[in-house]
Design an enzyme around this catalytic site. Structure first.
Site, short mmCIF file in Angstrom:
data_model
loop_
_atom_site.label_atom_id
_atom_site.label_comp_id
_atom_site.label_asym_id
_atom_site.label_seq_id
_atom_site.Cartn_x
_atom_site.Cartn_y
_atom_site.Cartn_z
N ASN A 1 0.82 -1.21 0.00
CA ASN A 1 0.00 0.00 0.00
C ASN A 1 0.87 1.27 0.00
O ASN A 1 2.08 1.21 0.21
CB ASN A 1 -0.90 -0.04 1.24
N ILE A 2 0.24 2.41 -0.17
CA ILE A 2 0.92 3.70 -0.19
C ILE A 2 1.61 3.94 1.16
O ILE A 2 0.97 3.83 2.20
CB ILE A 2 -0.10 4.84 -0.44
N THR B 1 12.15 2.49 0.61
CA THR B 1 13.17 2.22 1.62
C THR B 1 13.83 0.86 1.35
O THR B 1 15.05 0.72 1.43
CB THR B 1 12.55 2.21 3.03
N GLU C 1 9.96 -1.51 -8.20
CA GLU C 1 8.94 -0.99 -7.29
C GLU C 1 7.60 -1.08 -7.98
O GLU C 1 7.39 -0.50 -9.04
CB GLU C 1 9.26 0.47 -6.92
P1 DGT Z 1 6.48 3.69 -0.37
O1 DGT Z 1 7.91 3.78 -0.76
O2 DGT Z 1 6.06 2.30 -0.04
O3 DGT Z 1 6.09 4.71 0.64
O4 DGT Z 1 5.69 3.95 -1.68
P2 DGT Z 1 5.04 5.25 -2.23
O5 DGT Z 1 3.86 5.62 -1.41
O6 DGT Z 1 6.07 6.30 -2.50
O7 DGT Z 1 4.60 4.69 -3.63
P3 DGT Z 1 3.20 4.14 -4.09
O8 DGT Z 1 3.39 3.31 -5.26
O9 DGT Z 1 2.49 3.46 -2.99
O10 DGT Z 1 2.42 5.43 -4.50
C1 DGT Z 1 2.92 6.67 -4.93
C2 DGT Z 1 1.73 7.55 -5.19
O11 DGT Z 1 1.14 7.21 -6.42
C3 DGT Z 1 0.63 7.38 -4.17
O12 DGT Z 1 0.00 8.63 -3.98
C4 DGT Z 1 -0.31 6.39 -4.79
C5 DGT Z 1 -0.16 6.69 -6.23
N1 DGT Z 1 -0.25 5.53 -7.12
C6 DGT Z 1 0.70 4.62 -7.37
N2 DGT Z 1 0.33 3.79 -8.35
C7 DGT Z 1 -0.90 4.18 -8.72
C8 DGT Z 1 -1.81 3.74 -9.68
O13 DGT Z 1 -1.62 2.80 -10.46
N3 DGT Z 1 -2.97 4.42 -9.69
C9 DGT Z 1 -3.27 5.44 -8.86
N4 DGT Z 1 -4.45 5.98 -8.93
N5 DGT Z 1 -2.42 5.91 -7.99
C10 DGT Z 1 -1.26 5.29 -7.92
#
Ligand code: DGT
Length: 231
Positions: A28-29, A35, A103
């Site tokens: 999840n986000i 990390t 990732e």
């Molecule tokens: P981490 O390192 O586990 O804290 O990961 P994050 O939060 O940097 O990375 P991630 O993939 O969970 O999400 C980055 C942002 O992009 C977050 O606001 C959710 C959004 N996000 C990621 N992939 C998608 C997608 O396929 N669709 C949508 N709507 N949002 C996404």
């Protein structure tokens, strides 16, 4: 023994240049994917592909992530089309190293994020259908194989406070409910095996509720599993 045969078989596959080991880090986000990737950056012979979130925030000056959060009905399709493209690019990037550590993946974009937009009524049927046709065509015709998913399993409440702390502008309005829905989809996919075409792919589940510093101990414990044959 059975496991020795399996290891020999995997070594054989690794030595064949056409088959390289691909690991996708999922969760999840705010669960700590970045990390984990940063932690293994010091390791030789592993190619790390961080999520192209910076690209989504700046497509020729347009912030698709921000638009999606502000008005998912209008911009969800736009972001997901672009996410699908950048993920496909990551999956198909020529792999020089024996192990590629990515990732997220094309799969979580579809099974978690697109699914969630659609299920919560924020994506039109036609957008969902078009994205699904693209997705199905891609997985049938392109080399988007994954050998291992690492699932960083985290309680939505923990994520909620981490997201508030890191203060990424676009994410400040994310409600706990959104994280709970995404959590459920990850659980249905990796734990209950209810969704997706990746049911045969091995999943390593790591509890990621601890502080991000403590997580390093868990990464070290699983090093050989995550980076087989090169640790
Ligand atoms: P981490 O390192 O586990 O804290 O990961 P994050 O939060 O940097 O990375 P991630 O993939 O969970 O999400 C980055 C942002 O992009 C977050 O606001 C959710 C959004 N996000 C990621 N992939 C998608 C997608 O396929 N669709 C949508 N709507 N949002 C996404």
């Amino acid at each position: 023994s059975q496991s020795e045969i399996l290891i020999d078989e995997l070594k054989e596959r690794l030595s064949n240049t056409k088959h390289k080991f691909v690991v996708c880090v999922e969760g999840n986000i705010g669960c700590g994917k970045t990390t984990l990737l940063n932690y293994f950056k010091k390791t030789k012979n592993v190619e790390i592909l961080a999520e192209p979130v910076d690209k989504w925030r700046n497509i020729d000056g347009h912030n698709a992530l921000e638009l999606m959060y502000k008005d998912p009905h209008r911009w969800g399709m736009t972001l997901q089309t672009y996410v699908q493209l950048t993920m496909l690019q990551a999956h198909t990037k020529v792999q020089e190293c024996p192990v590629k550590l990515m990732e997220r993946s094309l799969y979580s974009a579809k099974y978690c994020f697109v699914e969630n937009l659609y299920k919560s009524g924020k994506m039109a049927d036609i957008d969902f259908i078009v994205l699904t046709e693209w997705f199905n065509w891609i997985i049938q015709t392109q080399n988007v194989k994954v050998d291992l998913f690492v699932y960083l399993r985290t309680d939505p409440e923990v994520l909620f406070s981490r997201i508030k702390q890191r203060r990424r502008e676009e994410e400040m309005g994310i409600p706990l409910e959104y994280l709970k829905d995404l959590h459920q989809l990850h659980e249905d996919w990796f734990i209950h095996k209810k969704i997706g075409t990746t049911k045969d792919v091995e999943v390593l589940v790591i509890d990621a509720n601890s502080s991000l510093e403590d997580m390093e101990i868990a990464y070290e414990k699983h090093r050989e599993k995550i980076l087989p044959f090169i640790s």
